[in-house]
Design a protein around this motif. Structure first.
Motif, PDB file in Angstrom:
ATOM      1  N   TRP A 122     -10.130 -28.116 128.967  1.00 37.62           N
ATOM      2  CA  TRP A 122     -11.181 -28.530 128.703  1.00 37.62           C
ATOM      3  C   TRP A 122     -11.839 -29.042 127.560  1.00 37.62           C
ATOM      4  O   TRP A 122     -13.181 -29.079 126.828  1.00 37.62           O
ATOM      5  CB  TRP A 122     -12.698 -27.971 129.948  1.00 37.62           C
ATOM      6  CG  TRP A 122     -11.735 -28.293 130.908  1.00 37.62           C
ATOM      7  CD1 TRP A 122     -11.133 -28.984 132.037  1.00 37.62           C
ATOM      8  CD2 TRP A 122     -12.947 -27.006 132.154  1.00 37.62           C
ATOM      9  NE1 TRP A 122     -11.214 -28.792 132.898  1.00 37.62           N
ATOM     10  CE2 TRP A 122     -11.778 -27.115 133.827  1.00 37.62           C
ATOM     11  CE3 TRP A 122     -13.613 -26.733 132.207  1.00 37.62           C
ATOM     12  CZ2 TRP A 122     -12.529 -27.116 134.381  1.00 37.62           C
ATOM     13  CZ3 TRP A 122     -14.158 -25.706 132.862  1.00 37.62           C
ATOM     14  CH2 TRP A 122     -13.054 -26.489 134.700  1.00 37.62           C
ATOM     15  N   THR A 123     -11.270 -27.654 126.341  1.00 39.90           N
ATOM     16  CA  THR A 123     -11.663 -27.580 125.009  1.00 39.90           C
ATOM     17  C   THR A 123     -12.188 -29.112 124.213  1.00 39.90           C
ATOM     18  O   THR A 123     -12.898 -29.098 123.589  1.00 39.90           O
ATOM     19  CB  THR A 123     -10.150 -27.206 123.736  1.00 39.90           C
ATOM     20  OG1 THR A 123      -9.507 -26.353 124.930  1.00 39.90           O
ATOM     21  CG2 THR A 123     -11.426 -25.812 123.658  1.00 39.90           C
ATOM     22  N   THR A 124     -11.466 -30.074 124.943  1.00 38.48           N
ATOM     23  CA  THR A 124     -11.151 -31.755 124.174  1.00 38.48           C
ATOM     24  C   THR A 124     -12.921 -32.322 124.932  1.00 38.48           C
ATOM     25  O   THR A 124     -13.168 -33.300 124.522  1.00 38.48           O
ATOM     26  CB  THR A 124     -10.250 -32.726 124.471  1.00 38.48           C
ATOM     27  OG1 THR A 124     -10.233 -32.418 125.812  1.00 38.48           O
ATOM     28  CG2 THR A 124      -9.209 -31.953 123.392  1.00 38.48           C
ATOM     29  N   LEU A 125     -13.388 -31.617 126.137  1.00 36.97           N
ATOM     30  CA  LEU A 125     -14.133 -32.395 126.626  1.00 36.97           C
ATOM     31  C   LEU A 125     -15.288 -32.722 126.399  1.00 36.97           C
ATOM     32  O   LEU A 125     -15.830 -31.665 125.315  1.00 36.97           O
ATOM     33  CB  LEU A 125     -14.284 -32.374 128.201  1.00 36.97           C
ATOM     34  CG  LEU A 125     -12.941 -31.844 128.926  1.00 36.97           C
ATOM     35  CD1 LEU A 125     -13.053 -31.882 130.600  1.00 36.97           C
ATOM     36  CD2 LEU A 125     -12.668 -33.531 129.247  1.00 36.97           C
ATOM     37  N   ASN A 126     -16.450 -33.823 125.758  1.00 40.26           N
ATOM     38  CA  ASN A 126     -17.555 -33.481 125.926  1.00 40.26           C
ATOM     39  C   ASN A 126     -18.782 -33.234 126.346  1.00 40.26           C
ATOM     40  O   ASN A 126     -18.094 -32.914 127.894  1.00 40.26           O
ATOM     41  CB  ASN A 126     -18.424 -35.145 125.107  1.00 40.26           C
ATOM     42  CG  ASN A 126     -17.780 -36.289 126.059  1.00 40.26           C
ATOM     43  OD1 ASN A 126     -18.714 -35.722 127.562  1.00 40.26           O
ATOM     44  ND2 ASN A 126     -18.448 -37.611 125.339  1.00 40.26           N
ATOM     45  N   TYR A 127     -20.025 -32.815 126.123  1.00 40.11           N
ATOM     46  CA  TYR A 127     -20.944 -32.298 126.909  1.00 40.11           C
ATOM     47  C   TYR A 127     -20.547 -32.479 128.332  1.00 40.11           C
ATOM     48  O   TYR A 127     -21.069 -32.452 129.740  1.00 40.11           O
ATOM     49  CB  TYR A 127     -22.056 -32.268 127.037  1.00 40.11           C
ATOM     50  CG  TYR A 127     -22.790 -30.899 127.159  1.00 40.11           C
ATOM     51  CD1 TYR A 127     -23.135 -29.569 126.651  1.00 40.11           C
ATOM     52  CD2 TYR A 127     -23.698 -31.447 128.515  1.00 40.11           C
ATOM     53  CE1 TYR A 127     -24.103 -28.308 127.473  1.00 40.11           C
ATOM     54  CE2 TYR A 127     -25.025 -30.131 129.258  1.00 40.11           C
ATOM     55  CZ  TYR A 127     -24.342 -28.906 128.389  1.00 40.11           C
ATOM     56  OH  TYR A 127     -24.975 -28.003 129.123  1.00 40.11           O
ATOM     57  N   SER A 128     -20.836 -34.433 128.510  1.00 39.03           N
ATOM     58  CA  SER A 128     -21.315 -35.024 130.033  1.00 39.03           C
ATOM     59  C   SER A 128     -19.911 -33.687 130.985  1.00 39.03           C
ATOM     60  O   SER A 128     -19.984 -34.601 132.132  1.00 39.03           O
ATOM     61  CB  SER A 128     -21.379 -36.200 130.234  1.00 39.03           C
ATOM     62  OG  SER A 128     -21.413 -36.797 129.685  1.00 39.03           O
ATOM     63  N   GLU A 129     -18.447 -34.997 130.528  1.00 39.01           N
ATOM     64  CA  GLU A 129     -17.449 -34.715 130.759  1.00 39.01           C
ATOM     65  C   GLU A 129     -17.382 -33.289 131.489  1.00 39.01           C
ATOM     66  O   GLU A 129     -16.709 -33.001 132.476  1.00 39.01           O
ATOM     67  CB  GLU A 129     -15.983 -34.873 130.115  1.00 39.01           C
ATOM     68  CG  GLU A 129     -16.612 -36.604 129.668  1.00 39.01           C
ATOM     69  CD  GLU A 129     -15.234 -36.801 128.419  1.00 39.01           C
ATOM     70  OE1 GLU A 129     -14.432 -38.385 127.947  1.00 39.01           O
ATOM     71  OE2 GLU A 129     -15.075 -35.360 127.773  1.00 39.01           O
TER      72      GLU A 129
END
Ligand code: PLP
Length: 465
Positions: free
Chosen positions: A46-53
């Motif tokens: 999940w490191t690449t996810l933005n806050y809402s993702e």
């Protein structure tokens, strides 16, 4: 996902049902029957996810079948649109391995926006689908009321009544509530103190006969499960930003009703490597006394420079006690009933497990001011008094300087000018630019006697048809 009561005597509910209630009928609080668990590999992905993702990944298992995934995604994406910072919850570095997580970028400048922006949207979605309307009633000493109003102002299916003590909330806090002029928003200034407001809300939940028959009463205080759920996300987000899950991190949390720190405990149970969780309190220190010394005795309320943490008893504490008592609902029911009227202590095993989960520290007003001063001098960074308590507690009880220590900054300093001025700051801290009209906007508020029947009468006249 099923939700059970901490007192074990109420039927289990699904997410939608738990969203629309407050306390369980047996007096307990709802908690998930089992927690979702994430593996290190999964969290690492999940490191690449933005806050809402990221929020979607964490919230979805709690919602389960109740909301289709695409709809939930849309709700979550919308939840953060009013946050000013593109990162939603940005980190600021104070020193080597010392960080502040800014949770005050939402519309009311306090972390409660994380929970209430999501709660308002979830409620509206569910109510629209059920063709149902509800009444929200809440008492506030400042932050909760404005966050609830901002979270629910667009919800057609909710009439919201927020009681605040007349002339006893700060001007910023009052205006953040009274300048929202939507027809379904009602601010009631009660000629009494915060406890009077809270008692009226409690009494209304105990006897709902004043409501029209087709209306349910919904709680927006931090006992509402959905609020806790929304707060789990930023623990993951902060950790992932600083090298988690491979690298454990530590959190220090300015604590009042124990909602925020409880979300951190859940994050750790769900698989996030957390090295240390610090409960930071002001001189209303029942949590510190209980965690460090099994002293669970109520003291009188003290008014401090960090008013959002001025509590006698923390409403969410029962949720952690439930786990420390190995989820024995009858033991919790018995303990909490006795706690009302006598001095109690936790069982040895419950105390041992509580003491193992958290560290704690109390910061008084003098030290709060010193910390604001010190951080401003070294970093030119202005902390609000609540966040300052978190930073100071972290500095006092952190176990390792190799582990990043993250203090949750729960409010913007402009919300609490008194403490900031006492720290020698030359002028009142400025509100963010987008709020510059706050002091000139039109206000709407109704002032009502400290009399429950008058408040009920007002509500009845203003509940929409
Ligand atoms: C509500 C609040 C807290 C306390 O949070 P709890 O979840 O009640 O422990 C701390 N700081 C600020 C600014 C708040 O508004």
């Amino acid at each position: 996902m099923k939700y059970i009561s901490t007192r074990g005597q109420s039927p289990a509910l699904n997410f939608e049902e738990v969203l629309l209630t407050g306390l369980a009928p047996d007096g307990g609080l709802y908690v998930p029957e089992t927690l979702p668990k994430f593996s290190q590999q999964e969290i690492a992905s999940w490191t690449t996810l933005n806050y809402s993702e990221l929020a979607f990944k964490i919230v979805q298992p709690f919602v389960g079948e109740c909301i289709p995934a695409d709809d939930l995604k849309a709700i979550i994406d919308d939840t953060y649109v009013e946050f000013r910072h593109p990162a939603v919850a940005p980190l600021v570095q104070l020193d080597h391995n010392e960080w502040v997580l800014e949770l005050f970028q939402g519309p009311t400048l306090a972390f409660k926006d994380f929970a209430l922006q999501m709660l308002g949207r979830l409620l509206d979605y569910v109510l629209e689908r059920r063709h149902q309307k509800v009444v929200i009633m809440g008492a506030t000493s400042g932050d909760t009321g404005s966050a609830a109003i901002q979270g629910c102002k667009r919800c057609n299916n909710i009439d919201i009544f927020i009681l605040h003590p007349y002339q006893r909330v700060s001007e910023v806090q009052r205006r953040q509530m009274t300048t929202i002029l939507a027809d379904n928003i009602h601010n009631i200034a009660v000629k009494g103190n915060f406890d009077d407001c809270q008692s009226m809300v409690k009494a209304s939940f105990n006897d709902k006969s004043f409501l029209p028959e087709d209306r349910q009463l919904v709680a927006v205080n931090s006992i509402n499960w959905a609020r806790i759920m929304a707060q789990i996300v930023y623990y993951f987000y902060a950790s992932l930003s600083l090298g988690g899950p491979m690298r454990p991190v530590a959190f220090s949390v300015p604590t009042g009703n124990f909602g925020d720190i409880y979300a951190g405990y859940l994050a750790s149970k769900m698989g996030l490597p957390i090295d240390q969780l610090i409960v930071a309190t002001n001189t209303n220190d029942i949590l510190h006394r209980c965690i460090s010394n099994n002293d669970f005795v109520k003291h009188d309320l003290e008014h401090t420079l960090s008013p959002s943490m001025d509590i006698v008893v923390s409403s969410n504490f029962e949720r952690i006690l439930f786990d420390c008592y190995d989820r024995d609902g009858l033991a919790i029911g018995d303990l909490m009933t006795r706690f009302q009227s006598e001095d109690v202590v936790l069982s040895n095993s419950a105390f041992a497990s509580l003491n193992g989960l958290f560290d704690s520290y109390t910061v008084d007003d003098g030290q709060t001011i010193k910390t604001i001063e010190d951080v401003y001098e070294k970093n030119e960074y202005l902390l609000d008094p609540h966040s300052a308590i978190g930073v100071e507690a972290a500095r006092k009880v952190r176990r390792s300087y190799d582990v990043p220590m993250i203090t949750l900054a729960t409010a913007h300093p402009a919300k609490f000018p008194e403490a900031v001025m006492k720290a020698g700051f030359p002028h009142e801290p400025e509100l963010p630019h987008h709020m510059s009209s706050l002091f000139s906007d039109e206000e709407r508020v109704d002032i009502i006697e400290n009399d429950l029947s008058k408040v009920h009468q007002f509500m009845n006249e203003h509940i929409s048809s």
